[in-house]
Design an enzyme around this catalytic site. Structure first.
Site, PDB file in Angstrom:
ATOM      1  N   ASN A  62       0.792  -1.240   0.000  1.00  0.00           N
ATOM      2  CA  ASN A  62       0.000   0.000   0.000  1.00  0.00           C
ATOM      3  C   ASN A  62       0.822   1.288   0.000  1.00  0.00           C
ATOM      4  OD1 ASN A  62      -2.630  -1.121  -0.067  1.00  0.00           O
ATOM      5  ND2 ASN A  62      -2.359  -1.772   2.042  1.00  0.00           N
ATOM      6  N   GLU A 126      -3.017  -0.748  -7.867  1.00  0.00           N
ATOM      7  CA  GLU A 126      -4.391  -0.859  -7.391  1.00  0.00           C
ATOM      8  C   GLU A 126      -5.006   0.535  -7.280  1.00  0.00           C
ATOM      9  OE1 GLU A 126      -6.336  -3.382  -3.772  1.00  0.00           O
ATOM     10  OE2 GLU A 126      -4.912  -1.820  -3.201  1.00  0.00           O
ATOM     11  N   TRP A 218      -9.745  -7.407  12.505  1.00  0.00           N
ATOM     12  CA  TRP A 218      -9.065  -6.986  11.282  1.00  0.00           C
ATOM     13  C   TRP A 218      -7.558  -7.003  11.497  1.00  0.00           C
ATOM     14  CZ3 TRP A 218      -6.151  -2.389  10.960  1.00  0.00           C
ATOM     15  CH2 TRP A 218      -5.584  -2.168   9.707  1.00  0.00           C
ATOM     16  N   ARG A 249     -14.840  -2.878   6.715  1.00  0.00           N
ATOM     17  CA  ARG A 249     -14.459  -4.139   6.078  1.00  0.00           C
ATOM     18  C   ARG A 249     -15.705  -4.987   5.825  1.00  0.00           C
ATOM     19  NH1 ARG A 249     -10.716  -1.532   5.281  1.00  0.00           N
ATOM     20  NH2 ARG A 249      -8.509  -1.913   5.681  1.00  0.00           N
ATOM     21  N   ASP A 351      -8.168 -12.143  -3.617  1.00  0.00           N
ATOM     22  CA  ASP A 351      -7.971 -11.006  -2.721  1.00  0.00           C
ATOM     23  C   ASP A 351      -8.083 -11.448  -1.266  1.00  0.00           C
ATOM     24  OD1 ASP A 351      -7.616  -8.267  -2.035  1.00  0.00           O
ATOM     25  OD2 ASP A 351      -9.780  -8.044  -1.803  1.00  0.00           O
ATOM     26  N   HIS A 388      -1.131   2.514   9.602  1.00  0.00           N
ATOM     27  CA  HIS A 388      -2.239   2.525   8.642  1.00  0.00           C
ATOM     28  C   HIS A 388      -2.869   3.913   8.672  1.00  0.00           C
ATOM     29  CE1 HIS A 388      -5.631   1.002   6.300  1.00  0.00           C
ATOM     30  NE2 HIS A 388      -5.006  -0.152   6.171  1.00  0.00           N
ATOM     31  N   SER A 434       2.949  -1.900   5.312  1.00  0.00           N
ATOM     32  CA  SER A 434       3.987  -2.933   5.474  1.00  0.00           C
ATOM     33  C   SER A 434       5.323  -2.471   4.924  1.00  0.00           C
ATOM     34  CB  SER A 434       3.548  -4.220   4.789  1.00  0.00           C
ATOM     35  OG  SER A 434       3.350  -4.018   3.394  1.00  0.00           O
TER      36      SER A 434
END
Length: 621
Positions: A62, A126, A218, A249, A351, A388, A434
């Site tokens: 990400n 993405e 999560w 989510r 996914d 995040h 990450s």
């Protein structure tokens, strides 16, 4: 005292943790330490191969800038991160991670991580900052490289050793103490510098998944706030403790939605089919200037959906079938359409299989076909995560080569001498994910080696027996009192860790804006929550453990409790609502740019909490 052997380990640099930040730290520290004749020791409470937030895998990286190829600029990324956090972020830290993150991603590919590429060999994106991967073994690959680097340098990785807390020598960190969860061993680690990289926190709040679903979350359920506890107990200044993260989510199994929004271009709707991001667009004006930027901040996207739910328009859904049909409709003929549909269906399942297998199982068990029907989504419970879209963590020094007002020592060093952090352990530098956590871990470890070379003396660890007595007290307490009742689970002289966790979660859920209160709180609720947390803290001295497994659970819940207190007190201090969708202070329901566009920092020293505002300085314009 419990019959545990005392093991003393003397090292130069101690890395505490086993996730992506620690893996990055190990790779970098092994090189620089060996070059300078120093020793590195890494300690992880789990098995390093599958430890941390990436343990189960990921379907995308990400944070990838691509600045060398001209895809994006570093300044654009810094502005994106700050806007997503409603103006509260450290430009210097985000910039530093961004300028190093691409090199970590290229290392991942070199080590064997499959990254999607197009016909021209370019990474498949993405979204603007994300690239697609086949990432079921992502952490295994990154951990293998770290282990190889440590082994080649002759350094040690200790697994299944739980770090309880820091050892201090005055204002300097002297190491850490903990215990093995597999052997009867108490560990004392003597170090000249320490990297606290033990992740964020989950299960501080009561989860949506209860009963047989307890433990599903999560964020990894094993992350218990150990980074925050370690740095708070060391006397380090903390920041952004009010910024918890609530992801939306797929409901109950917490499957990711990023690929559906970004790759599949799916819509999120109410039960009646209304698209809340469109129909409630006017609400974003109330949160200007941040509500008017693109992309819309994550908390505001949450908030608009919550408004639909509050209005009786729930549940919310992801229009998976519509998205797949639209993408396939671009095929030139029926044969190509069917082939494209099959490919998209496979990608939809992959996914989940790459990172949230339980969601694929739930879909299958619930007769959900993503190409035929929509699927329910919901806001999760709150998490504490600095990597995040949250921001909680330690306040660390900025890079030595940047002009920044947030600099007092070596890069990524906390306000405690010799104590460094990265990943979920550092605050005000979100959206590292990450790859950024790995890059930040590399940077912090290199700076820690610099610190050791300049401060090459072994601090004193003090009274080892006192540390051992504190660590083992829950086991001693159980042995002393277990025979006083017919059921050892119920005893007036102690509390078991599961009961303690349920009590903590109930307090946080009801008074600090959890799921049951629709993420709303107020001054009066927070003050009552602090009263209950104070009583819980008293009872933490009565935690009891039957074995080393329960001893770990006792200390994990103590760590959670300290993260909880820092959070509640910081929300109380900040008298505004800046992150609706993460929490809503009903008594101060608006954003106050004039008085509260600032960092809120806290420190726990000499038994007292101290709070102060720190200015947000725009370093890039």
């Amino acid at each position: 005292m419990a019959n545990f052997e005392t093991v003393e380990v003397t090292t130069d640099l101690l890395i505490c943790g086993g996730g992506m930040a620690a893996a990055g730290a190990a790779v970098e520290a092994a090189y620089w330490a060996k070059k300078n004749g120093l020793k590195v020791t890494l300690v992880d409470k789990a098995a390093f191969d599958r430890s941390g937030a990436v343990a189960m895998g990921l379907s995308a990286i990400n944070e990838y800038i691509g600045y060398a190829a001209g895809d994006n600029s570093l300044a654009d990324y810094v502005n994106y991160v700050k806007q997503d956090l409603m103006g509260i972020a450290r430009d210097d830290l985000v910039y530093n991670i961004a300028r190093h993150v691409d090199s970590s991603v290229h290392l991942f590919e070199k080590w064997g991580l499959p990254i999607w590429t197009d016909e021209n060999g370019k990474y498949v994106r993405e979204g603007r900052w994300q690239i697609m991967i086949n990432g079921e073994s992502y952490k295994v690959i990154v951990a293998e490289a770290a282990k190889n680097a440590m082994n080649e340098a002759g350094f040690e990785i200790l697994e299944r050793v739980f770090i309880v807390g820091p050892i201090m020598d005055g204002e300097r960190v002297a190491g850490a103490y903990g215990f093995s969860t597999r052997e009867n061993k108490f560990y004392v680690f003597k170090a000249k510098a320490v990297c606290a990289m033990m992740g964020g926190a989950v299960h501080v709040f009561r989860p949506r998944s209860v009963g047989e679903g307890l433990g599903r979350s999560w964020y990894p359920p094993f992350n218990s706030g150990s980074s925050a506890y370690f740095t708070i107990q060391a006397g380090a200044e903390m920041t952004c403790q009010e910024i918890r993260f609530i992801p939306v989510r797929f409901k109950d199994a917490y499957g990711p939605v990023g690929a559906w929004f970004l790759l599949f271009k799916s819509r999120a709707t109410s039960a009646t089919g209304g698209e809340y991001m469109v129909e409630r667009k006017a609400e974003l004006q109330n949160w200007a200037p941040y509500g008017l930027v693109k992309p819309i901040p994550a908390n505001l996207r949450n908030y608009l959906g919550m408004l639909d739910t509050d209005a009786g328009l729930g549940p919310l859904y992801m229009e998976t079938a519509e998205a797949i049909q639209k993408l396939a409709a671009a095929a030139p003929d029926e044969k190509a359409f069917k082939k494209k549909m099959k490919s998209l269906e496979a990608e939809a399942w992959e996914d989940f299989l790459d990172m949230t297998v339980s969601q694929a199982i739930l879909w299958a068990a619930s007769n959900i076909y993503p190409e035929k029907s929509r699927s329910e989504i919901a806001a999760c419970e709150p998490y504490f995560i600095g990597s995040h879209s949250g921001g909680s963590g330690a306040w660390v020094s900025g890079p030595e080569d940047l002009e920044t007002p947030y600099k007092w020592g070596y890069g990524n060093m906390t306000t405690v001498q010799g104590l460094f952090s990265a990943g979920d352990g550092t605050g005000a530098s979100s959206h590292k994910f990450s790859s950024g956590s790995h890059a930040e871990g590399r940077y912090a470890a290199k700076q820690a080696v610099r610190f050791i070379l300049d401060n090459n003396s072994q601090p004193s660890v003090g009274d080892v027996d006192a540390l051992k007595a504190k660590c083992m007290a829950p086991m001693d307490r159980f042995e002393q009192f277990k025979g006083m009742t017919t059921d050892p689970e119920i005893n007036p002289n102690y509390i078991r860790p599961m009961s303690f966790m349920f009590r903590l979660q109930k307090i946080m859920d009801e008074y600090a804006g959890g799921v049951v209160s629709a993420f709303k709180t107020s001054k009066a609720l927070l003050e009552r929550g602090i009263e209950l947390l104070d009583m819980l803290k008293e009872d933490a001295e009565k935690l009891a453990a039957e074995d080393s497994y329960e001893l770990e659970r006792c200390w994990e819940n103590t760590h959670r409790m300290w993260q909880a207190e820092a959070h509640v007190r910081t929300i109380l201090f900040r008298e505004e609502t800046r992150w609706p969708g993460y929490y809503f202070r009903a008594d101060t329901p608006k954003m106050d740019e004039a008085n509260w566009k600032c960092f809120v920092n806290c420190t726990f020293k000499d038994g007292e909490w101290k709070f102060e505002k720190k200015e947000v300085v725009d370093l890039l314009g």
